[in-house]
Write a protein that holds these residues in place. Structure first.
Motif, PDB file in Angstrom:
ATOM      1  N   HIS A  72     -19.803 -28.564  -9.501  1.00  9.24           N
ATOM      2  CA  HIS A  72     -20.123 -27.242  -8.967  1.00  9.24           C
ATOM      3  C   HIS A  72     -18.852 -26.479  -8.610  1.00  9.24           C
ATOM      4  N   GLN A  73     -17.887 -27.162  -7.984  1.00  6.73           N
ATOM      5  CA  GLN A  73     -16.632 -26.490  -7.611  1.00  6.73           C
ATOM      6  C   GLN A  73     -15.844 -26.092  -8.855  1.00  6.73           C
ATOM      7  N   LEU A  74     -15.788 -26.968  -9.843  1.00  5.11           N
ATOM      8  CA  LEU A  74     -15.074 -26.631 -11.084  1.00  5.11           C
ATOM      9  C   LEU A  74     -15.749 -25.443 -11.780  1.00  5.11           C
ATOM     10  N   LYS A  75     -17.075 -25.427 -11.765  1.00 10.78           N
ATOM     11  CA  LYS A  75     -17.808 -24.317 -12.378  1.00 10.78           C
ATOM     12  C   LYS A  75     -17.473 -23.012 -11.651  1.00 10.78           C
ATOM     13  N   LYS A  76     -17.369 -23.067 -10.330  1.00  6.19           N
ATOM     14  CA  LYS A  76     -17.023 -21.883  -9.547  1.00  6.19           C
ATOM     15  C   LYS A  76     -15.622 -21.395  -9.901  1.00  6.19           C
ATOM     16  N   LEU A  77     -14.667 -22.317 -10.056  1.00  3.55           N
ATOM     17  CA  LEU A  77     -13.299 -21.935 -10.413  1.00  3.55           C
ATOM     18  C   LEU A  77     -13.264 -21.256 -11.782  1.00  3.55           C
ATOM     19  N   TYR A  78     -14.001 -21.826 -12.733  1.00  2.00           N
ATOM     20  CA  TYR A  78     -14.057 -21.213 -14.067  1.00  2.00           C
ATOM     21  C   TYR A  78     -14.741 -19.849 -14.012  1.00  2.00           C
ATOM     22  N   SER A  79     -15.734 -19.710 -13.140  1.00  2.00           N
ATOM     23  CA  SER A  79     -16.408 -18.424 -12.983  1.00  2.00           C
ATOM     24  C   SER A  79     -15.436 -17.371 -12.446  1.00  2.00           C
ATOM     25  N   LEU A  80     -14.578 -17.760 -11.497  1.00  2.00           N
ATOM     26  CA  LEU A  80     -13.571 -16.834 -10.965  1.00  2.00           C
ATOM     27  C   LEU A  80     -12.574 -16.441 -12.056  1.00  2.00           C
ATOM     28  N   LEU A  81     -12.178 -17.412 -12.876  1.00  2.00           N
ATOM     29  CA  LEU A  81     -11.262 -17.121 -13.980  1.00  2.00           C
ATOM     30  C   LEU A  81     -11.921 -16.195 -14.997  1.00  2.00           C
ATOM     31  N   LYS A  82     -13.193 -16.447 -15.281  1.00  2.00           N
ATOM     32  CA  LYS A  82     -13.930 -15.609 -16.235  1.00  2.00           C
ATOM     33  C   LYS A  82     -14.003 -14.167 -15.734  1.00  2.00           C
ATOM     34  N   GLY A  83     -14.272 -14.011 -14.442  1.00  2.00           N
ATOM     35  CA  GLY A  83     -14.313 -12.682 -13.855  1.00  2.00           C
ATOM     36  C   GLY A  83     -12.960 -11.992 -13.929  1.00  2.00           C
ATOM     37  N   HIS A  84     -11.890 -12.741 -13.667  1.00  2.00           N
ATOM     38  CA  HIS A  84     -10.535 -12.183 -13.750  1.00  2.00           C
ATOM     39  C   HIS A  84     -10.233 -11.716 -15.174  1.00  2.00           C
ATOM     40  N   LEU A  85     -10.614 -12.521 -16.147  1.00  2.00           N
ATOM     41  CA  LEU A  85     -10.384 -12.153 -17.552  1.00  2.00           C
ATOM     42  C   LEU A  85     -11.216 -10.935 -17.945  1.00  2.00           C
ATOM     43  N   GLY A  86     -12.351 -10.740 -17.262  1.00  2.00           N
ATOM     44  CA  GLY A  86     -13.210  -9.587 -17.531  1.00  2.00           C
ATOM     45  C   GLY A  86     -12.823  -8.358 -16.734  1.00  2.00           C
ATOM     46  N   GLY A  87     -11.761  -8.442 -15.937  1.00  2.00           N
ATOM     47  CA  GLY A  87     -11.277  -7.288 -15.196  1.00  2.00           C
ATOM     48  C   GLY A  87     -11.869  -7.130 -13.802  1.00  2.00           C
ATOM     49  N   GLU A  88     -12.578  -8.137 -13.311  1.00  2.00           N
ATOM     50  CA  GLU A  88     -13.158  -8.054 -11.978  1.00  2.00           C
ATOM     51  C   GLU A  88     -12.127  -8.478 -10.929  1.00  2.00           C
ATOM     52  N   SER A  89     -12.304  -7.962  -9.715  1.00  2.00           N
ATOM     53  CA  SER A  89     -11.459  -8.416  -8.607  1.00  2.00           C
ATOM     54  C   SER A  89     -11.980  -9.770  -8.132  1.00  2.00           C
ATOM     55  N   LEU A  90     -11.194 -10.443  -7.311  1.00  2.00           N
ATOM     56  CA  LEU A  90     -11.595 -11.744  -6.794  1.00  2.00           C
ATOM     57  C   LEU A  90     -12.867 -11.616  -5.956  1.00  2.00           C
ATOM     58  N   ALA A  91     -12.950 -10.568  -5.127  1.00  2.00           N
ATOM     59  CA  ALA A  91     -14.134 -10.350  -4.290  1.00  2.00           C
ATOM     60  C   ALA A  91     -15.381 -10.109  -5.144  1.00  2.00           C
TER      61      ALA A  91
END
Length: 167
Positions: A72-91
């Motif tokens: 679950h934690q690894l999935k969350k980290l990848y989700s944050l990376l995916k959002g960053h690659l898509g131009g989203e902020s961390l929040a």
């Protein structure tokens, strides 16, 4: 054959540039705290976070180190990376992940496809296990009786009316 885990995960995080998962762990053999950087390759804003997390966790080079890190934690980290690659902020990425991992009680799950329904059921199963009381829990009570207040007007529902009666 080693019985004790040689590595104890202490912290796990993500680095956006270059994309990598960073693990701070304790090496029991040398009694030292170390850092392991695991580069993220072939991952884009279109990638499946769960699949990427499973692949990293099962990678023979990293498996022993990631034993104490949940999928679950690894999935969350990848989700944050995916959002960053898509131009989203961390929040924005954190909020999006939180929404994906919670169940909306107003949502009609009859209208979901099989994949989305399986995802919701998995979230509900995890939540059930977190809240479940077992016999060996310190605050376990065998026979719980609850009195519900009857001073309020009871709501009538369409499903509890006899089929021949008018609503």
């Amino acid at each position: 054959a080693r019985t004790a885990m040689p590595y104890v995960a202490m912290k796990c995080g993500i680095c956006f540039q270059p994309p990598s998962v960073i693990l701070i762990y304790k090496d029991d053999k040398e009694d030292k705290t170390r850092q392991r950087i695991m580069p993220v390759r072939n991952f884009s804003k279109f990638s499946d976070c769960r699949l990427a997390a499973e692949q990293l966790k099962n990678n023979p080079r990293h498996k022993a180190y990631l034993d104490g890190v949940s999928l679950h934690q690894l999935k969350k980290l990848y989700s944050l990376l995916k959002g960053h690659l898509g131009g989203e902020s961390l929040a924005e990425s954190l909020e999006k992940f939180r929404q994906e991992e919670t169940i909306n009680p107003e949502e009609d799950m009859n209208k979901l496809d099989d994949r989305e329904l399986a995802k919701r059921k998995s979230i509900m199963d995890e939540l059930f296990e977190q809240n479940r009381k077992r016999k060996d829990d310190p605050d376990f009570i065998y026979d719980v009786e609850v009195e519900f207040p009857q001073d309020q007007q009871l709501e009538s529902c369409g499903w509890d009316v006899e089929s021949g009666e008018e609503i």
